[in-house]
Write a protein that holds these residues in place. Sequence first.
Motif, PDB file in Angstrom:
ATOM      1  N   MET A   1     -10.161 -17.780 -10.694  1.00 46.91           N
ATOM      2  CA  MET A   1     -11.577 -17.721 -10.289  1.00 46.91           C
ATOM      3  C   MET A   1     -11.650 -17.086  -8.913  1.00 46.91           C
ATOM      4  N   GLY A   2     -12.279 -15.911  -8.795  1.00 52.90           N
ATOM      5  CA  GLY A   2     -12.305 -15.177  -7.551  1.00 52.90           C
ATOM      6  C   GLY A   2     -13.502 -15.515  -6.691  1.00 52.90           C
ATOM      7  N   THR A   3     -13.511 -14.824  -5.542  1.00 52.52           N
ATOM      8  CA  THR A   3     -14.627 -15.062  -4.620  1.00 52.52           C
ATOM      9  C   THR A   3     -15.941 -14.516  -5.176  1.00 52.52           C
ATOM     10  N   SER A   4     -15.855 -13.612  -6.166  1.00 52.13           N
ATOM     11  CA  SER A   4     -17.081 -13.060  -6.743  1.00 52.13           C
ATOM     12  C   SER A   4     -17.922 -14.153  -7.389  1.00 52.13           C
ATOM     13  N   THR A   5     -17.253 -15.152  -7.963  1.00 49.90           N
ATOM     14  CA  THR A   5     -17.991 -16.258  -8.570  1.00 49.90           C
ATOM     15  C   THR A   5     -18.774 -17.019  -7.516  1.00 49.90           C
ATOM     16  N   LEU A   6     -18.147 -17.264  -6.380  1.00 48.12           N
ATOM     17  CA  LEU A   6     -18.825 -17.977  -5.301  1.00 48.12           C
ATOM     18  C   LEU A   6     -20.003 -17.159  -4.770  1.00 48.12           C
ATOM     19  N   MET A   7     -19.804 -15.851  -4.698  1.00 45.97           N
ATOM     20  CA  MET A   7     -20.904 -15.003  -4.227  1.00 45.97           C
ATOM     21  C   MET A   7     -22.052 -14.966  -5.245  1.00 45.97           C
ATOM     22  N   ALA A   8     -21.688 -14.978  -6.532  1.00 47.29           N
ATOM     23  CA  ALA A   8     -22.729 -14.998  -7.566  1.00 47.29           C
ATOM     24  C   ALA A   8     -23.526 -16.292  -7.492  1.00 47.29           C
ATOM     25  N   LEU A   9     -22.825 -17.408  -7.250  1.00 46.31           N
ATOM     26  CA  LEU A   9     -23.524 -18.684  -7.106  1.00 46.31           C
ATOM     27  C   LEU A   9     -24.510 -18.636  -5.942  1.00 46.31           C
ATOM     28  N   GLY A  10     -24.063 -18.103  -4.814  1.00 53.83           N
ATOM     29  CA  GLY A  10     -24.933 -18.029  -3.650  1.00 53.83           C
ATOM     30  C   GLY A  10     -26.117 -17.110  -3.879  1.00 53.83           C
ATOM     31  N   THR A  11     -25.845 -15.980  -4.543  1.00 52.47           N
ATOM     32  CA  THR A  11     -26.922 -15.033  -4.805  1.00 52.47           C
ATOM     33  C   THR A  11     -27.997 -15.656  -5.687  1.00 52.47           C
ATOM     34  N   ARG A  12     -27.533 -16.321  -6.760  1.00 52.57           N
ATOM     35  CA  ARG A  12     -28.500 -16.968  -7.651  1.00 52.57           C
ATOM     36  C   ARG A  12     -29.270 -18.077  -6.933  1.00 52.57           C
ATOM     37  N   ALA A  13     -28.581 -18.814  -6.095  1.00 55.63           N
ATOM     38  CA  ALA A  13     -29.247 -19.882  -5.355  1.00 55.63           C
ATOM     39  C   ALA A  13     -30.293 -19.311  -4.410  1.00 55.63           C
ATOM     40  N   MET A  14     -29.932 -18.201  -3.752  1.00 50.94           N
ATOM     41  CA  MET A  14     -30.900 -17.574  -2.855  1.00 50.94           C
ATOM     42  C   MET A  14     -32.105 -17.036  -3.629  1.00 50.94           C
ATOM     43  N   THR A  15     -31.831 -16.433  -4.806  1.00 49.60           N
ATOM     44  CA  THR A  15     -32.922 -15.902  -5.626  1.00 49.60           C
ATOM     45  C   THR A  15     -33.863 -17.019  -6.072  1.00 49.60           C
ATOM     46  N   ALA A  16     -33.283 -18.150  -6.496  1.00 49.23           N
ATOM     47  CA  ALA A  16     -34.101 -19.282  -6.940  1.00 49.23           C
ATOM     48  C   ALA A  16     -34.927 -19.841  -5.789  1.00 49.23           C
ATOM     49  N   SER A  17     -34.270 -19.987  -4.613  1.00 52.90           N
ATOM     50  CA  SER A  17     -34.995 -20.525  -3.457  1.00 52.90           C
ATOM     51  C   SER A  17     -36.090 -19.561  -3.009  1.00 52.90           C
ATOM     52  N   TYR A  18     -35.803 -18.270  -3.092  1.00 49.92           N
ATOM     53  CA  TYR A  18     -36.810 -17.279  -2.715  1.00 49.92           C
ATOM     54  C   TYR A  18     -38.003 -17.334  -3.679  1.00 49.92           C
ATOM     55  N   ALA A  19     -37.702 -17.496  -4.979  1.00 45.02           N
ATOM     56  CA  ALA A  19     -38.780 -17.608  -5.970  1.00 45.02           C
ATOM     57  C   ALA A  19     -39.648 -18.832  -5.684  1.00 45.02           C
ATOM     58  N   GLN A  20     -38.988 -19.928  -5.311  1.00 45.72           N
ATOM     59  CA  GLN A  20     -39.751 -21.134  -4.997  1.00 45.72           C
ATOM     60  C   GLN A  20     -40.575 -20.947  -3.724  1.00 45.72           C
ATOM     61  N   LEU A  21     -39.983 -20.273  -2.742  1.00 46.00           N
ATOM     62  CA  LEU A  21     -40.733 -19.988  -1.513  1.00 46.00           C
ATOM     63  C   LEU A  21     -41.935 -19.081  -1.806  1.00 46.00           C
ATOM     64  N   VAL A 647     -14.294 -16.083   3.022  1.00 46.05           N
ATOM     65  CA  VAL A 647     -13.108 -16.252   2.165  1.00 46.05           C
ATOM     66  C   VAL A 647     -12.587 -14.899   1.724  1.00 46.05           C
ATOM     67  N   PHE A 648     -13.561 -14.023   1.352  1.00 45.52           N
ATOM     68  CA  PHE A 648     -13.159 -12.689   0.914  1.00 45.52           C
ATOM     69  C   PHE A 648     -12.443 -11.938   2.041  1.00 45.52           C
ATOM     70  N   ASP A 649     -12.960 -12.035   3.254  1.00 46.57           N
ATOM     71  CA  ASP A 649     -12.317 -11.369   4.393  1.00 46.57           C
ATOM     72  C   ASP A 649     -10.927 -11.923   4.632  1.00 46.57           C
ATOM     73  N   THR A 650     -10.751 -13.242   4.507  1.00 45.33           N
ATOM     74  CA  THR A 650      -9.438 -13.873   4.706  1.00 45.33           C
ATOM     75  C   THR A 650      -8.453 -13.370   3.680  1.00 45.33           C
ATOM     76  N   LEU A 651      -8.903 -13.231   2.419  1.00 47.86           N
ATOM     77  CA  LEU A 651      -8.020 -12.730   1.371  1.00 47.86           C
ATOM     78  C   LEU A 651      -7.591 -11.301   1.671  1.00 47.86           C
ATOM     79  N   GLN A 654      -4.950 -11.359   4.304  1.00 50.30           N
ATOM     80  CA  GLN A 654      -3.654 -11.824   3.822  1.00 50.30           C
ATOM     81  C   GLN A 654      -2.969 -10.745   2.994  1.00 50.30           C
ATOM     82  N   MET A 655      -3.747 -10.004   2.241  1.00 51.90           N
ATOM     83  CA  MET A 655      -3.177  -8.969   1.394  1.00 51.90           C
ATOM     84  C   MET A 655      -2.823  -7.731   2.203  1.00 51.90           C
ATOM     85  N   GLY A 656      -3.440  -7.584   3.370  1.00 51.77           N
ATOM     86  CA  GLY A 656      -3.155  -6.410   4.179  1.00 51.77           C
ATOM     87  C   GLY A 656      -1.878  -6.539   4.927  1.00 51.77           C
TER      88      GLY A 656
END
Length: 656
Positions: A1-21, A647-651, A654-656
């Motif tokens: 499970m990569g950091t993209s999943t975490l970013m997708a969660l945040g994006t969806r959460a922001m979209t939902a909160s924005y819709a509610q706002l 997290v993505f920057d840390t990865l 580490q890979m660099g």
Amino acid sequence: MGTSTLMALGTRAMTASYAQLQTTGNNIANANTPGYSRQQAQLVTAGGQYTGAGFFGRGVDVSTVTRSYDRFLTNQATASASLSAADQARLGQLTQLEKAFALGESGIGHAAGQLLNAFVDVANNPQDASSRHVALARARELSSRFQAAGDQLAALQTGATQDVRAGVEAVNALAQQVAVINRQISAANGTGHAPNDLLDRRDQLVAQISEKINVTSVSAADGSVGLFIGGGQSLVLGSTANTLKAMPDVYDPAKLQLAMREGGTDRIVPQDALSGGSLAGMLRFQNEDLTSARNLLGQLAVAISAAVNEQQSLGLDLGTPSRAGSPIFAVGSPRVLQASSNSGNASLGLTVADGALVQASDYELRFDGSRYALTRLSDGEAMPGSPYTPSQLAAGVTFDGVTLQLGASGALAGDRFLLQPVSDAALNMKTVLSDPSAIAAASPVAATAAVGNTGTASVASARVVDSGAFVPGLTANITFDDTLAAPDNYRFELRDAANTVVGSGTGEWTAGQPIRLNGFELMLDGVPSHDDTVSVVPTTAVAGNNGNALAFVDLAGVGFVGAQMQGGTLVPGRSVTDAYASAVAEIGVRVQSADTAAGISAAAASNAETARANKSGVNLDEEAAKLIQYQQSYQAAAKMLQVAQSVFDTLLQQMG
């Protein structure tokens, strides 16, 4: 499970909160917008993703935006507001109607009393021209007040007609808008999301229509609503709006009725089928309250003009030679109105036979092909002898002081007629006597008691009371005789100008009761003795006779308004002042009843609207709290993205 999943969660959460706002901001912006229903963004979980360690959530999705809406509360608020609009419209018109029945010195009752009181001065000095001028001035004042009141009622009818036409135009314009929105909602219905603003707008339009005329709404599968009025006529069906029309009344073109134009046919909407809306209130006022007021006023005009004119005809004026008095008043003639749907060509005549018996009502005559059924509309009672055959009507039928006669007998089955004996009487009342010397103050007869009488009887008055039975030029000699068989106690002889006996007989006299002979009435004060005589002779000194003027004065206490025949017995009506007071009271009761009904329906409408607003309205305090809540949610989602980025920057490092 990569950091993209975490970013997708945040994006969806922001979209939902924005819709509610965004939804909350829209609620706050429309807090004072009429008809707006509070909206809310609906969130659903995005579902879990299976891994060897179990299901991990993928965040949240915005499924749709809904509005806070309760169909029952909305319909209840619309219906109660419609009923309140009807009551308020009727009350407003009744308040204006009440002004036509003025009180005190400006009222018709006072003017009628002043007219009859003016004859006191005429009686005191029958030759005085000034007192006669005053009496005529009082007559003109009375007729002008009847005319003024009639004009006010006519103006109210004109105003009601204009209001009904304007209301019909407004309903048609609103119905067209509902049809357009129905089409838009049906088109948007395929998206799977409700067009909330369009739904709110349609509800508001339906409420505005209901304020004019009560409608029943029926929802269709495509999201449109059908609007129906009266007995089920469709005003709006899908994207099609029919036309509501204001048509002339079936009897009287001055009045209006409603009809629905469907498929090229005009279908009448019965008044009884309209339960709410200002149009219903206006039509009820026109058909019930205004009609009743016009008939009450007309009954008074007919009764007092008939009583005064009849008394005038029983006296003698100051002309050379002296003649029976000519009419003082003229009133509007009775009307017979044919229904516009009649197929026959029958003609009917209506005349007043006895003004004292005329009732404050219209009548409806229906022909079934063989007989004519006559109904009094004020109470729904069938007239005595109804239904009548054509031959009976051709000979003339008298009821409630009026005579109906069939002229050309060409009626067909189903033909209807509206009879209005007094509807136009007040509006067209006028004083037709202009010469003061033409006031018939003198009685055609004078009475004297013999000088040698031993009793205490004296002549109180002698006057003609029945012009049909009175034979001018006759002398009546009345002798009281205790030897007659009871109950008779006097004998009389009628002699002509040649002193020839043309009639004789006996009769009974009772103290306080008149002696009636030859169409005249003799009143005595005191008690006569045996062989006392009284002679009633034709009046020779007309200028000094006040017998008929005194009879005018006595009219003030006579119940000549609204008398009735019950079982062959005459039931006296009211005096003119009492009758006017009764008419004022009846209008006052209608106003009070309408005021009470308007207050109750307004309270019910307010409560229903409050209940609807509590469900659908915007509460700014609640929205402000939600704004803070959704702001924090948005900030938390943004923090989630920040963490994912870290997290993505840390990865990468580490890979660099």
